[in-house]
Design a protein around this motif. Structure first.
Motif, PDB file in Angstrom:
ATOM      1  N   ALA A 173       0.838  -1.206   0.000  1.00 33.35           N
ATOM      2  CA  ALA A 173       0.000   0.000   0.000  1.00 33.35           C
ATOM      3  C   ALA A 173       0.872   1.255   0.000  1.00 33.35           C
ATOM      4  CB  ALA A 173      -0.933  -0.001   1.201  1.00 33.35           C
ATOM      5  N   ALA A 174       1.954   1.246   0.746  1.00 31.59           N
ATOM      6  CA  ALA A 174       2.852   2.403   0.793  1.00 31.59           C
ATOM      7  C   ALA A 174       3.518   2.618  -0.561  1.00 31.59           C
ATOM      8  CB  ALA A 174       3.899   2.217   1.883  1.00 31.59           C
ATOM      9  N   LEU A 175       3.904   1.546  -1.232  1.00 28.83           N
ATOM     10  CA  LEU A 175       4.522   1.669  -2.552  1.00 28.83           C
ATOM     11  C   LEU A 175       3.515   2.173  -3.588  1.00 28.83           C
ATOM     12  CD1 LEU A 175       6.748  -1.525  -2.620  1.00 28.83           C
ATOM     13  CD2 LEU A 175       7.521   0.850  -2.559  1.00 28.83           C
ATOM     14  N   GLU A 176       2.283   1.728  -3.497  1.00 29.20           N
ATOM     15  CA  GLU A 176       1.234   2.217  -4.396  1.00 29.20           C
ATOM     16  C   GLU A 176       1.015   3.715  -4.185  1.00 29.20           C
ATOM     17  OE1 GLU A 176      -0.825   0.899  -6.937  1.00 29.20           O
ATOM     18  OE2 GLU A 176       0.756  -0.602  -6.882  1.00 29.20           O
ATOM     19  N   GLN A 177       0.965   4.130  -2.931  1.00 35.07           N
ATOM     20  CA  GLN A 177       0.787   5.546  -2.622  1.00 35.07           C
ATOM     21  C   GLN A 177       1.958   6.355  -3.165  1.00 35.07           C
ATOM     22  OE1 GLN A 177      -1.802   7.129  -1.365  1.00 35.07           O
ATOM     23  NE2 GLN A 177      -0.747   9.082  -1.526  1.00 35.07           N
ATOM     24  N   LEU A 178       3.171   5.844  -2.996  1.00 37.70           N
ATOM     25  CA  LEU A 178       4.365   6.510  -3.496  1.00 37.70           C
ATOM     26  C   LEU A 178       4.308   6.634  -5.019  1.00 37.70           C
ATOM     27  CD1 LEU A 178       7.121   7.740  -2.753  1.00 37.70           C
ATOM     28  CD2 LEU A 178       8.084   5.437  -2.938  1.00 37.70           C
ATOM     29  N   LYS A 179       3.834   5.596  -5.681  1.00 38.00           N
ATOM     30  CA  LYS A 179       3.715   5.622  -7.141  1.00 38.00           C
ATOM     31  C   LYS A 179       2.788   6.746  -7.593  1.00 38.00           C
ATOM     32  CE  LYS A 179       1.428   2.268  -9.039  1.00 38.00           C
ATOM     33  NZ  LYS A 179       1.065   0.954  -9.580  1.00 38.00           N
ATOM     34  N   PHE A 180       1.644   6.892  -6.936  1.00 37.48           N
ATOM     35  CA  PHE A 180       0.698   7.937  -7.311  1.00 37.48           C
ATOM     36  C   PHE A 180       1.249   9.326  -7.000  1.00 37.48           C
ATOM     37  CE2 PHE A 180      -2.216   4.343  -7.363  1.00 37.48           C
ATOM     38  CZ  PHE A 180      -2.918   4.610  -8.527  1.00 37.48           C
ATOM     39  N   GLU A 181       1.938   9.475  -5.872  1.00 40.65           N
ATOM     40  CA  GLU A 181       2.530  10.766  -5.518  1.00 40.65           C
ATOM     41  C   GLU A 181       3.581  11.186  -6.542  1.00 40.65           C
ATOM     42  OE1 GLU A 181       4.069  10.577  -1.547  1.00 40.65           O
ATOM     43  OE2 GLU A 181       2.099  10.152  -0.686  1.00 40.65           O
ATOM     44  N   ILE A 182       4.433  10.255  -6.913  1.00 37.25           N
ATOM     45  CA  ILE A 182       5.504  10.557  -7.865  1.00 37.25           C
ATOM     46  C   ILE A 182       4.922  10.851  -9.247  1.00 37.25           C
ATOM     47  CG2 ILE A 182       7.450   9.537  -9.105  1.00 37.25           C
ATOM     48  CD1 ILE A 182       8.270   8.292  -6.389  1.00 37.25           C
ATOM     49  N   ALA A 183       3.939  10.086  -9.665  1.00 38.47           N
ATOM     50  CA  ALA A 183       3.304  10.347 -10.961  1.00 38.47           C
ATOM     51  C   ALA A 183       2.720  11.755 -10.985  1.00 38.47           C
ATOM     52  CB  ALA A 183       2.223   9.313 -11.240  1.00 38.47           C
ATOM     53  N   GLN A 184       2.102  12.160  -9.892  1.00 33.94           N
ATOM     54  CA  GLN A 184       1.534  13.495  -9.811  1.00 33.94           C
ATOM     55  C   GLN A 184       2.642  14.550  -9.868  1.00 33.94           C
ATOM     56  OE1 GLN A 184      -0.655  14.312  -6.219  1.00 33.94           O
ATOM     57  NE2 GLN A 184      -1.832  15.939  -7.205  1.00 33.94           N
ATOM     58  N   GLU A 185       3.744  14.328  -9.145  1.00 34.82           N
ATOM     59  CA  GLU A 185       4.875  15.263  -9.171  1.00 34.82           C
ATOM     60  C   GLU A 185       5.449  15.403 -10.584  1.00 34.82           C
ATOM     61  OE1 GLU A 185       7.845  13.992  -6.382  1.00 34.82           O
ATOM     62  OE2 GLU A 185       6.437  14.061  -4.698  1.00 34.82           O
ATOM     63  N   LEU A 186       5.471  14.297 -11.330  1.00 35.40           N
ATOM     64  CA  LEU A 186       6.026  14.304 -12.681  1.00 35.40           C
ATOM     65  C   LEU A 186       5.015  14.768 -13.725  1.00 35.40           C
ATOM     66  CD1 LEU A 186       8.003  10.921 -12.593  1.00 35.40           C
ATOM     67  CD2 LEU A 186       8.944  13.242 -12.376  1.00 35.40           C
ATOM     68  N   GLY A 187       3.771  14.968 -13.307  1.00 36.46           N
ATOM     69  CA  GLY A 187       2.740  15.404 -14.238  1.00 36.46           C
ATOM     70  C   GLY A 187       2.235  14.292 -15.137  1.00 36.46           C
ATOM     71  N   ILE A 188       2.337  13.066 -14.660  1.00 32.00           N
ATOM     72  CA  ILE A 188       1.887  11.903 -15.421  1.00 32.00           C
ATOM     73  C   ILE A 188       0.564  11.427 -14.827  1.00 32.00           C
ATOM     74  CG2 ILE A 188       2.413   9.521 -16.082  1.00 32.00           C
ATOM     75  CD1 ILE A 188       5.413  10.299 -15.743  1.00 32.00           C
ATOM     76  N   GLU A 189      -0.448  11.311 -15.657  1.00 32.27           N
ATOM     77  CA  GLU A 189      -1.756  10.875 -15.185  1.00 32.27           C
ATOM     78  C   GLU A 189      -1.858   9.353 -15.292  1.00 32.27           C
ATOM     79  OE1 GLU A 189      -6.443  11.732 -16.070  1.00 32.27           O
ATOM     80  OE2 GLU A 189      -4.936  13.228 -16.609  1.00 32.27           O
ATOM     81  N   LEU A 190      -2.080   8.716 -14.160  1.00 27.78           N
ATOM     82  CA  LEU A 190      -2.244   7.263 -14.137  1.00 27.78           C
ATOM     83  C   LEU A 190      -3.710   6.927 -14.390  1.00 27.78           C
ATOM     84  CD1 LEU A 190      -0.007   6.302 -11.093  1.00 27.78           C
ATOM     85  CD2 LEU A 190       0.530   6.074 -13.511  1.00 27.78           C
ATOM     86  N   PRO A 191      -3.971   5.842 -15.117  1.00 30.48           N
ATOM     87  CA  PRO A 191      -5.360   5.466 -15.402  1.00 30.48           C
ATOM     88  C   PRO A 191      -6.103   5.045 -14.139  1.00 30.48           C
ATOM     89  CG  PRO A 191      -3.825   3.818 -16.257  1.00 30.48           C
ATOM     90  CD  PRO A 191      -3.005   4.938 -15.719  1.00 30.48           C
ATOM     91  N   ALA A 192      -7.344   5.488 -14.037  1.00 29.73           N
ATOM     92  CA  ALA A 192      -8.170   5.189 -12.863  1.00 29.73           C
ATOM     93  C   ALA A 192      -8.500   3.705 -12.763  1.00 29.73           C
ATOM     94  CB  ALA A 192      -9.452   6.011 -12.903  1.00 29.73           C
ATOM     95  N   ASP A 193      -8.553   3.013 -13.905  1.00 30.69           N
ATOM     96  CA  ASP A 193      -8.940   1.597 -13.883  1.00 30.69           C
ATOM     97  C   ASP A 193      -7.787   0.667 -13.518  1.00 30.69           C
ATOM     98  OD1 ASP A 193      -7.404   1.684 -16.193  1.00 30.69           O
ATOM     99  OD2 ASP A 193      -8.993   0.988 -17.528  1.00 30.69           O
ATOM    100  N   GLY A 194      -6.574   1.230 -13.361  1.00 27.65           N
ATOM    101  CA  GLY A 194      -5.429   0.417 -12.955  1.00 27.65           C
ATOM    102  C   GLY A 194      -4.749  -0.331 -14.079  1.00 27.65           C
ATOM    103  N   TYR A 195      -5.224  -0.161 -15.312  1.00 29.28           N
ATOM    104  CA  TYR A 195      -4.602  -0.821 -16.458  1.00 29.28           C
ATOM    105  C   TYR A 195      -3.554   0.110 -17.055  1.00 29.28           C
ATOM    106  CZ  TYR A 195      -3.915  -2.914 -21.038  1.00 29.28           C
ATOM    107  OH  TYR A 195      -3.351  -3.473 -22.153  1.00 29.28           O
ATOM    108  N   TYR A 196      -2.295  -0.327 -17.004  1.00 29.59           N
ATOM    109  CA  TYR A 196      -1.195   0.512 -17.438  1.00 29.59           C
ATOM    110  C   TYR A 196      -0.713   0.169 -18.851  1.00 29.59           C
ATOM    111  CZ  TYR A 196      -1.118   1.682 -12.514  1.00 29.59           C
ATOM    112  OH  TYR A 196      -1.463   2.104 -11.265  1.00 29.59           O
ATOM    113  N   GLY A 197      -1.440  -0.647 -19.566  1.00 33.20           N
ATOM    114  CA  GLY A 197      -1.042  -1.087 -20.894  1.00 33.20           C
ATOM    115  C   GLY A 197      -0.967   0.022 -21.926  1.00 33.20           C
ATOM    116  N   HIS A 198      -1.660   1.104 -21.682  1.00 31.32           N
ATOM    117  CA  HIS A 198      -1.648   2.218 -22.622  1.00 31.32           C
ATOM    118  C   HIS A 198      -0.635   3.287 -22.239  1.00 31.32           C
ATOM    119  CE1 HIS A 198      -5.081   0.486 -24.569  1.00 31.32           C
ATOM    120  NE2 HIS A 198      -5.773   0.505 -23.440  1.00 31.32           N
ATOM    121  N   MET A 199       0.072   3.078 -21.148  1.00 30.82           N
ATOM    122  CA  MET A 199       1.073   4.044 -20.696  1.00 30.82           C
ATOM    123  C   MET A 199       2.344   3.863 -21.520  1.00 30.82           C
ATOM    124  SD  MET A 199      -0.366   5.659 -18.113  1.00 30.82           S
ATOM    125  CE  MET A 199       1.043   6.453 -17.404  1.00 30.82           C
TER     126      MET A 199
END
Length: 68
Positions: A14-40
């Motif tokens: 859970a901490a690593l997931e939270q860190l992933k979202f925080e860093i993506a936000q800092e980098l200006g990268i929008e992560l998909p809400a559905d959790g599928y990263y295949g289009h990234m």
């Protein structure tokens, strides 16, 4: 040897997931809400993963320097 995806501390997921979202936000990268990263893009995911690694190393170095 442990599986690459298995965590030594299961509660850390859970901490690593939270860190992933925080860093993506800092980098200006929008992560998909559905959790599928295949289009990234590989570049975006690599930037997130590299920054996570840097941040974890910084945290470990701070802990080590505080102990010795």
């Amino acid at each position: 040897m442990a599986n690459r995806k298995s965590l030594l501390v299961p509660n850390a997921r859970a901490a690593l997931e939270q860190l992933k979202f925080e860093i993506a936000q800092e980098l200006g990268i929008e992560l998909p809400a559905d959790g599928y990263y295949g289009h990234m893009t590989t570049r975006d995911m690599g930037s997130i993963g590299g920054t996570i690694t840097k941040r974890l190393i910084q945290m470990a170095e701070q802990q080590i320097s505080g102990r010795y």
